[in-house]
Write an enzyme that holds these catalytic residues in place. Structure first.
Site, PDB file in Angstrom:
ATOM      1  N   SER A  94      18.386 -38.076 -38.887  1.00 40.23           N
ATOM      2  CA  SER A  94      19.505 -37.777 -37.997  1.00 40.23           C
ATOM      3  C   SER A  94      19.057 -37.922 -36.538  1.00 40.23           C
ATOM      4  CB  SER A  94      20.067 -36.389 -38.308  1.00 40.23           C
ATOM      5  OG  SER A  94      21.357 -36.224 -37.776  1.00 40.23           O
ATOM      6  N   GLU A 104      27.500 -39.716 -45.937  1.00 45.49           N
ATOM      7  CA  GLU A 104      26.883 -38.934 -44.864  1.00 45.49           C
ATOM      8  C   GLU A 104      27.780 -37.769 -44.407  1.00 45.49           C
ATOM      9  OE1 GLU A 104      23.879 -39.415 -43.463  1.00 45.49           O
ATOM     10  OE2 GLU A 104      23.324 -41.523 -43.695  1.00 45.49           O
ATOM     11  N   HIS A 127      24.744 -36.272 -45.897  1.00 45.66           N
ATOM     12  CA  HIS A 127      23.745 -36.246 -44.831  1.00 45.66           C
ATOM     13  C   HIS A 127      22.665 -35.201 -45.126  1.00 45.66           C
ATOM     14  CE1 HIS A 127      22.598 -37.224 -40.696  1.00 45.66           C
ATOM     15  NE2 HIS A 127      22.480 -35.945 -40.419  1.00 45.66           N
TER      16      HIS A 127
END
Length: 462
Positions: free
Chosen positions: A169, A284, A382
Site C-alpha cells: 500500500s 482491493e 487489500h
C-alpha cells in the site's frame, strides 16, 4: 512465528530528528528504551494487528533486524559480527502514510529470515509529522534507514550490496518513490511493491495547499512556529483535515517535484534498470466497502451513476465488462471492483507498461484467492497477501483475516518463497511482464496468465 529458527534485535535507533526537520543518522548503535510507534490514529489494519495500544512518541525512528539462528551475529550492541553475505529484505509498512508501525506482529521477520535472509522492518514519520509540505521528511527517514542498513547490516550477516526493499500500500508506493529518489539510488538493488497506492504521489501545489491547511487549523504562520504545538494537537488537526474522503490520499504523502522526488519521478520509475515486482489483488477495495455501513444500501442505479462518472459514454460497456469478470457481485461489490482498479490495478498497469516500453525488468503477480471469513464478502481484499508474504500464518489475530483453509501453506510458500528467491537472485520463478502483461495468478493453484482481463485494462487505458 517460528522464532526458534531466527534471532531478532528490536528497537534499534537508526536516526534522530527534530520535528519537521531531516533525520540525522545515529552515530552508534543503541536500542530504544521503549517500544513506540510514530504519532498517528491507527487505521483498520493496525487495529486488527493489535498495535493501537502501543505508546506514541515523536522519537520513533527505530528498526528491527531478524536473521537466521544458525548465522553468527554480534552478541552485543557494538560487537563485531559475521562475514556471511545473506540477501537483505527491508520492509516498509503501509497505512496511507498516516498510520502503521514496524512493530506489528504480522510484520515479524522471523519466518522470512529462517528461509535464509536478513529482514529489516522500519518505522518512519507519518502524517503531518512526516509529510507536511514539500520536504517529505518521512521519505527522508526511509532513506536514512536504508543508509543505516548499508553501513551496519553486515554485522548481522547481511550483504549491503544485495538489499531488496518491499512494502504494501503506502509502503508499496514508497518502494516506487525510492526507485525514483536520487538519494536512494545506491542503497538497494531491487524492489517488490505490493498494492502500491501510486495515486498518493502528489504535485507540489497539493503539498503547498495541504501544509497551509494544517497551519490554518493550528493557527500558526509557519512550520517553525508549530514546533512547540503538543503532538496530540497536531494529530487532532490532522484528523479534521482527513474527514473529507476526496482529500485523504494526498493530504500527507510524497511530493513529485519536492525535496526528495524529482519532477520526472514517474519517468525514473519506468527507466530504472533495477528489477521490480508489482503485485495487486483482485478485490482491493472490498476491505473498505465491507466496513462502510452505507454500502449495504447502495442500489444498482447508485453504482451505475458512479460508472457513468468514470467512463462517460462507455459506462454501459464498463458495467457489462465488470459484470462478466465479477459475476454475482452486489452493487456495493461492483463499486468496490471499480475502485480497486481505479486506485490500485490501473496505476500498476501503467507502471508496468512504462517499464516494458523502457525494457526494464519487471514481474507481476495477481492475487485472487478469496478469504473465507465473513462468508467471503472480503474476497481477495487489500492487505490479504501480507500474512502470506511474511509466512506469519500464526500471528495474533491473523486467523480473523485469512480464516482456515488448506490453501494457506501453498500461498505462503508461493509468496514468501518467491520474495526470498527474488532477494537472492533478482529473479522470480515466472516470466517477466514481457510487454504483454504476463503475470502470476496466485490462488489455490497458480497459473501464469498473459494479458488477463483485457477488457478491464482497455476501459482504463483508452
Amino acid at each position: 512465528m517460528n522464532s526458534s529458527r531466527a534471532n531478532a534485535r528490536r528497537n534499534i535507533v537508526y536516526a534522530t530528528a527534530e520535528r519537521f526537520t531531516a533525520p540525522v543518522l545515529a552515530s552508534s548503535e543503541r536500542v530504544a528504551e521503549q517500544t513506540a510507534q510514530c504519532p498517528q490514529v491507527p487505521g483498520l489494519l493496525e487495529q486488527a494487528m493489535g498495535t493501537g495500544e502501543l505508546p506514541m512518541r515523536e522519537d520513533c525512528l527505530t528498526l528491527n533486524v531478524f536473521w537466521p539462528s544458525d548465522t553468527a551475529a554480534p552478541a552485543s550492541v557494538g560487537a563485531t559480527g559475521t562475514t556471511t553475505n545473506l540477501p537483505v529484505l527491508v520492509w516498509i509498512h503501509g497505512g496511507a502514510f498516516t498510520n502503521g508501525t514496524a512493530h506489528a506482529s504480522w510484520y515479524d521477520g522471523s519466518n522470512l529470515a529462517a528461509r535464509g535472509c536478513v529482514v529489516v522492518t522500519i518505522n518512519y514519520r507519518l502524517g503531518a509529522f512526516g509529510f507536511a509540505g514539500r520536504s517529505d521528511v518521512g521519505l527522508q527517514d526511509q532513506i536514512a534507514a536504508l543508509t543505516w542498513v548499508r553501513d551496519n547490516i553486515s554485522r548481522y550477516g547481511g550483504d549491503p550490496q544485495n538489499v531488496t526493499i518491499f512494502g504494501e500500500s503506502a509502503g508499496g508506493c514508497s518502494v516506487l518513490a525510492l526507485v525514483a529518489a536520487p538519494a536512494a539510488q545506491k542503497l538497494f538493488a531491487r524492489g517488490w511493491a505490493m498494492s502500491p497506492s501510486i495515486g498518493q504521489l502528489r504535485a507540489p501545489s497539493r503539498a503547498d495547499q495541504s501544509v497551509q491547511l494544517l497551519l490554518d487549523d493550528l493557527k500558526k504562520p509557519s512550520l517553525d512556529a508549530a514546533r512547540d504545538v503538543p503532538a496530540n494537537h497536531i494529530i487532532e488537526a490532522q484528523g479534521r483535515l482527513l474527514r473529507d474522503p476526496k482529500d485523504i490520499v494526498t493530504m500527507f504523502s510524497p511530493t513529485v517535484g519536492g525535496d526528495v522526488l524529482p519532477a520526472d519521478a514517474h519517468q525514473r520509475i519506468a527507466t530504472d534498470a533495477r528489477p521490480l515486482v508489482i503485485g495487486t489483488l483482485r478485490d482491493e477495495s472490498r476491505l473498505w466497502v465491507a466496513v462502510n455501513p452505507n454500502a449495504a444500501n447502495l442500489t444498482e442505479a447508485d453504482v451505475r451513476a458512479q460508472f457513468a462518472a468514470r467512463f462517460g459514454a462507455a459506462a454501459d460497456d464498463a458495467w457489462a465488462a465488470y459484470s462478466r469478470f465479477r459475476p454475482g457481485s452486489t452493487p456495493a461489490q461492483m463499486l468496490a471492483a471499480l475502485q480497486s482498479d481505479e486506485s490500485f490495478r490501473a496505476p500498476a498497469w501503467r507502471v508496468i507498461d512504462g517499464r516494458d516500453r523502457a525494457g526494464t525488468p519487471t514481474w507481476s503477480y495477481f492475487f485472487t484467492w478469496p478469504t473465507p471469513v465473513f462468508d467471503g464478502i472480503l474476497g481477495a481484499c487489500h492487505g490479504l497477501d501480507i500474512p502470506f508474504v511474511f509466512d506469519n500464518l500464526d500471528a495474533p489475530n491473523v486467523e480473523f483475516f485469512i480464516g482456515a483453509s488448506p490453501a494457506h501453506r501453498h500461498l505462503a510458500d508461493t509468496l514468501a518463497g518467491a520474495l526470498v528467491e527474488f532477494a537472492r537472485t533478482g529473479k522470480t520463478g515466472w516470466q517477466t511482464t514481457e510487454g504483454k502483461r504476463t503475470t502470476l495468478q496466485i490462488d489455490e493453484r497458480n497459473d501464469v496468465v498473459v494479458d488477463p482481463e483485457r477488457p478491464l485494462y482497455d476501459l482504463w487505458n483508452n
